[in-house]
Motif scaffolding. Structure first.
Motif, PDB file in Angstrom:
ATOM      1  N   VAL A  55       0.868  -1.182   0.000  1.00  0.00           N
ATOM      2  CA  VAL A  55       0.000   0.000   0.000  1.00  0.00           C
ATOM      3  C   VAL A  55       0.903   1.229   0.000  1.00  0.00           C
ATOM      4  O   VAL A  55       1.782   1.365   0.855  1.00  0.00           O
ATOM      5  CB  VAL A  55      -0.914   0.011   1.240  1.00  0.00           C
ATOM      6  N   ALA A  56       0.704   2.121  -0.948  1.00  0.00           N
ATOM      7  CA  ALA A  56       1.569   3.296  -1.053  1.00  0.00           C
ATOM      8  C   ALA A  56       0.825   4.421  -1.746  1.00  0.00           C
ATOM      9  O   ALA A  56      -0.245   4.218  -2.330  1.00  0.00           O
ATOM     10  CB  ALA A  56       2.843   2.951  -1.820  1.00  0.00           C
ATOM     11  N   ASP A  57       1.414   5.608  -1.682  1.00  0.00           N
ATOM     12  CA  ASP A  57       0.845   6.749  -2.383  1.00  0.00           C
ATOM     13  C   ASP A  57       1.130   6.623  -3.878  1.00  0.00           C
ATOM     14  O   ASP A  57       0.230   6.520  -4.700  1.00  0.00           O
ATOM     15  CB  ASP A  57       1.426   8.046  -1.821  1.00  0.00           C
ATOM     16  N   GLY A  75      -0.259  -8.296  -4.182  1.00  0.00           N
ATOM     17  CA  GLY A  75      -0.866  -7.247  -4.991  1.00  0.00           C
ATOM     18  C   GLY A  75      -0.364  -5.880  -4.568  1.00  0.00           C
ATOM     19  O   GLY A  75       0.402  -5.742  -3.603  1.00  0.00           O
ATOM     20  N   ILE A  76      -0.808  -4.840  -5.302  1.00  0.00           N
ATOM     21  CA  ILE A  76      -0.361  -3.471  -5.058  1.00  0.00           C
ATOM     22  C   ILE A  76      -1.562  -2.537  -5.084  1.00  0.00           C
ATOM     23  O   ILE A  76      -2.440  -2.660  -5.955  1.00  0.00           O
ATOM     24  CB  ILE A  76       0.655  -3.012  -6.132  1.00  0.00           C
ATOM     25  N   LEU A  77      -1.585  -1.595  -4.144  1.00  0.00           N
ATOM     26  CA  LEU A  77      -2.605  -0.554  -4.120  1.00  0.00           C
ATOM     27  C   LEU A  77      -1.923   0.804  -4.034  1.00  0.00           C
ATOM     28  O   LEU A  77      -1.039   0.999  -3.194  1.00  0.00           O
ATOM     29  CB  LEU A  77      -3.534  -0.728  -2.911  1.00  0.00           C
ATOM     30  N   CYS A  78      -2.320   1.736  -4.892  1.00  0.00           N
ATOM     31  CA  CYS A  78      -1.721   3.071  -4.914  1.00  0.00           C
ATOM     32  C   CYS A  78      -2.817   4.127  -4.817  1.00  0.00           C
ATOM     33  O   CYS A  78      -3.858   4.014  -5.469  1.00  0.00           O
ATOM     34  CB  CYS A  78      -0.935   3.299  -6.202  1.00  0.00           C
ATOM     35  N   GLN A  79      -2.537   5.151  -4.032  1.00  0.00           N
ATOM     36  CA  GLN A  79      -3.492   6.256  -3.941  1.00  0.00           C
ATOM     37  C   GLN A  79      -3.417   7.138  -5.181  1.00  0.00           C
ATOM     38  O   GLN A  79      -4.411   7.740  -5.576  1.00  0.00           O
ATOM     39  CB  GLN A  79      -3.218   7.088  -2.689  1.00  0.00           C
ATOM     40  N   GLN A  80      -2.241   7.203  -5.807  1.00  0.00           N
ATOM     41  CA  GLN A  80      -2.083   7.952  -7.048  1.00  0.00           C
ATOM     42  C   GLN A  80      -1.728   6.977  -8.177  1.00  0.00           C
ATOM     43  O   GLN A  80      -2.130   5.838  -8.150  1.00  0.00           O
ATOM     44  CB  GLN A  80      -0.997   9.020  -6.878  1.00  0.00           C
ATOM     45  N   GLY A  98      -8.777   7.862  -0.946  1.00  0.00           N
ATOM     46  CA  GLY A  98      -8.877   7.633   0.484  1.00  0.00           C
ATOM     47  C   GLY A  98      -8.100   6.450   0.999  1.00  0.00           C
ATOM     48  O   GLY A  98      -8.243   6.063   2.161  1.00  0.00           O
ATOM     49  N   LEU A  99      -7.246   5.879   0.180  1.00  0.00           N
ATOM     50  CA  LEU A  99      -6.533   4.656   0.547  1.00  0.00           C
ATOM     51  C   LEU A  99      -5.737   4.823   1.841  1.00  0.00           C
ATOM     52  O   LEU A  99      -5.849   4.022   2.773  1.00  0.00           O
ATOM     53  CB  LEU A  99      -5.605   4.237  -0.598  1.00  0.00           C
ATOM     54  N   LEU A 100      -4.904   5.871   1.910  1.00  0.00           N
ATOM     55  CA  LEU A 100      -3.996   6.023   3.042  1.00  0.00           C
ATOM     56  C   LEU A 100      -4.683   6.539   4.304  1.00  0.00           C
ATOM     57  O   LEU A 100      -4.077   6.560   5.380  1.00  0.00           O
ATOM     58  CB  LEU A 100      -2.834   6.947   2.663  1.00  0.00           C
ATOM     59  N   SER A 101      -5.922   6.944   4.201  1.00  0.00           N
ATOM     60  CA  SER A 101      -6.648   7.378   5.394  1.00  0.00           C
ATOM     61  C   SER A 101      -7.566   6.291   5.923  1.00  0.00           C
ATOM     62  O   SER A 101      -8.067   6.398   7.053  1.00  0.00           O
ATOM     63  CB  SER A 101      -7.470   8.638   5.088  1.00  0.00           C
TER      64      SER A 101
END
Length: 612
Positions: free
Chosen positions: A199-201, A218-223, A247-250
């Motif tokens: 999980v990253a920006d 897997g990978i999740l990105c806020q941007q 809203g991923l990082l919040s």
């Protein structure tokens, strides 16, 4: 007497930074295990379940301070040069990893970062800045890279703008050495063997080189962008990935259970009970579709009712062609040629092109290699070229339009292909064909090139097949005429989906509208396959859908007999082909295309695949 240097040059002690991270992790995210659903844009398909592993970039700023003497400046220069050497060694290790784990075109991302570090002008500028202005090395590095970012951000090309990530990563490698930060390693030993979701920006490419490939799911990105480095690497590594997750990082904290459903662009935070069990079952089902390579891969590419499906490779380099040959691909369905033009500050010569294409031609004995003519415009531009300012470049001077406007570039490439075709089964593939006349115009130019080469006494093949790529509605609506004019036809589903649905696939706020399972797209493929059968020329599908094993049955049912994909997917897709009965799937495809929405079609396909 010189100014007092702040600790680490950052204004934030390492202990304070750890405290900030601890507070951010423990209090900045929601408390408890309530299930939450987030949406994003899928750039690599599949299902992934794992523990959240959050990567946060150090937010501290680089402080600037004055040096009091020439000796301090000399010491700062030495520190900078030592940091460059250490950063280069780190980048070299990343590149070595990429060469082993990624196709050559994706590994070039890491080569680009290293080229930034090895740029002699960077060393000269920073060194001169330290000595002339008597400022600390980290501040000089930041100033130089700020200039790089400003220049790249003004480019109209998304590909050039994506180089900002290379610049950021190179700067980060240098500053981590100068400020005493170590190499970044993802996932510690606190949960050995457990799978995790990164999980990253907007993670830098080098971060993925420090990930344990056996543990990341897997990978999740806020941007992130659809053509950005994370998207490219995720597809190459077969990691289900969503970008632009609002809203991923919040809303996610370390240790949360995350389920990525890339089919629906969905992230489920802390799924419970039956929902979690179903997602894990779907993840296992997709993993079953990725078996070890059999001794005779082509033996699997025949359906249960005896229908042979061609599985070809997509490539952008000789290395990728070699990978396709090793998995016994049925040829190269799409050989991209842009890298020879975009990697230099000049146009490649006819000889350079001929040598490159000749190497490709020698890679297969009888299987065709489709060399796509230069596909520039939109987000890809030649260095130094005078490109007209366009409000919508995707609808502007691109692909064949660009080539017709630059006849010398077109002639040089055609001559090179004809010469290289003397060494093997090359074919010419035209991008974004909108009419039969465009095919006929290229055929006339190819004949002129043949006559010129014959008069010059140069070895070449006089009769190279010419094919068309259908990638927008005009081509699809003129399919019968294009099939009649071309020797073979391929459909590029990525652009076709974008143009059919009138949606920018790189616009985050429109990501839910871009779906290749939309009824309009599938009905278009059905009609194109029918036009091919009527013309006696089977249709090939080239695009993300071709490499998705969960859609293989549908494509076969629609009447597609040739699929072109990243070579790493050829074996798993071939395995799926061997389990299919094309007659059953023809009936299922007819039902699917009659459904009213992409969601309904995907639900229908999942149920069909579960049926015994």
């Amino acid at each position: 007497m010189g100014a007092v240097r702040p600790e680490c040059g950052t204004g934030v002690t390492s202990r304070a930074w750890r405290s900030i991270l601890k507070v951010y992790s423990e209090k900045g995210f929601r408390v408890g295990k309530r299930t939450t659903k987030l949406t994003g844009r899928a750039v690599a398909g599949g299902i992934a379940v794992g523990r959240a592993e959050i990567h946060l970039e150090d937010p501290s700023v680089v402080s600037e301070y004055s040096l009091g003497s020439e000796e301090e400046a000399d010491a700062e220069v030495r520190s900078f040069l030592e940091a460059i050497d250490a950063a280069d060694a780190e980048a070299e290790a990343d590149l070595d990893w990429a060469k082993v784990n990624l196709p050559e075109s994706e590994a070039e991302i890491f080569a680009a970062q290293r080229s930034v570090l090895r740029d002699p002008e960077l060393l000269e500028w920073v060194t001169a800045k330290i000595r002339a202005d008597r400022i600390n090395g980290a501040a000089a590095v930041r100033q130089r890279f700020d200039e790089f970012r400003a220049i790249l951000s003004e480019s109209p090309s998304e590909i050039i703008r994506n180089r900002i990530m290379d610049v950021n990563d190179a700067e980060r490698l240098i500053l981590s050495q100068m400020l005493g930060h170590g190499p970044r390693v993802v996932a510690g030993d606190d949960t050995p063997g457990e799978r995790f979701v990164l999980v990253a920006d907007n993670p830098p490419p080098s971060l993925l080189a420090r990930v344990d490939p056996e543990r990341i799911s897997g990978i999740l990105c806020q941007q992130g962008g659809g053509m950005g480095h994370v998207a490219v690497l995720a597809r190459a590594l077969n990691l289900p990935t969503l970008i632009q997750v609002e809203g991923l990082l919040s809303k996610v904290r370390s240790g949360d259970t995350l389920a990525i459903d890339a089919e629906h662009g969905l992230v489920i935070v802390n799924p419970q009970g039956a929902e979690l069990d179903e997602l894990k079952a779907r993840e296992r089902q997709l993993q079953i579709l990725l078996p070890p390579q059999p001794s005779d891969p082509r033996s699997l590419r025949v359906t249960a009712d005896g229908r042979r499906i061609q599985l070809m490779g997509n490539a952008a380099s000789q290395r990728e062609i070699d990978v396709a040959a090793r998995v016994d691909a049925d040829g190269i369905g799409l050989l991209r040629t842009e890298i020879l033009y975009l990697s230099k500050d000049r146009l490649p010569t006819e000889r350079e092109l001929t040598e490159s294409y000749s190497a490709a031609a020698c890679s297969f004995v009888t299987e065709p290699i489709n060399i796509r003519l230069l596909d520039l415009g939109s987000d890809k531009h030649l260095a130094g070229s005078k490109t007209p300012r366009e409000t919508n470049p995707a609808l502007g001077l691109r692909s064949l339009r660009f080539l017709f406007a630059n006849p010398q570039i077109l002639q040089t490439q055609l001559r090179a292909i004809l010469q290289a075709a003397a060494d093997g089964p090359l074919r010419i593939l035209l991008p974004m064909v909108g009419s039969a006349e465009e095919v006929q115009q290229i055929r006339r130019l190819a004949r002129e090139c043949h006559e010129d080469l014959r008069r010059e006494g140069l070895r070449h093949s006089p009769d190279v097949p010419i094919g068309a790529m259908i990638e927008h509605p005009a081509g699809a609506l003129q399919a019968p005429e294009i099939f009649a004019a071309a020797d073979f036809v391929s459909v590029g589903t990525n652009d076709l989906t974008m143009y059919l649905l009138a949606v920018d696939r790189d616009a985050p706020h429109l990501s839910s509208y871009y779906d290749p399972c939309h009824p309009a797209v599938l009905r278009c493929l059905r009609d194109l396959a029918a036009a091919g059968r009527d013309a006696g020329k089977p249709l090939s599908v080239c695009g993300e859908v071709a490499s998705d094993p969960s859609l293989t049955g549908l494509l076969v049912g629609l009447g597609i007999e040739s699929l072109s994909m990243n070579p790493q997917w050829i074996v798993p897709v071939g395995h799926v082909v061997g389990t299919l009965d094309s007659r059953d799937w023809a009936a299922l495809a007819a039902e699917a295309t009659a459904l009213p929405s992409a969601d309904a079609i995907r639900r229908f396909l999942r149920e069909a695949q579960r049926a015994p």
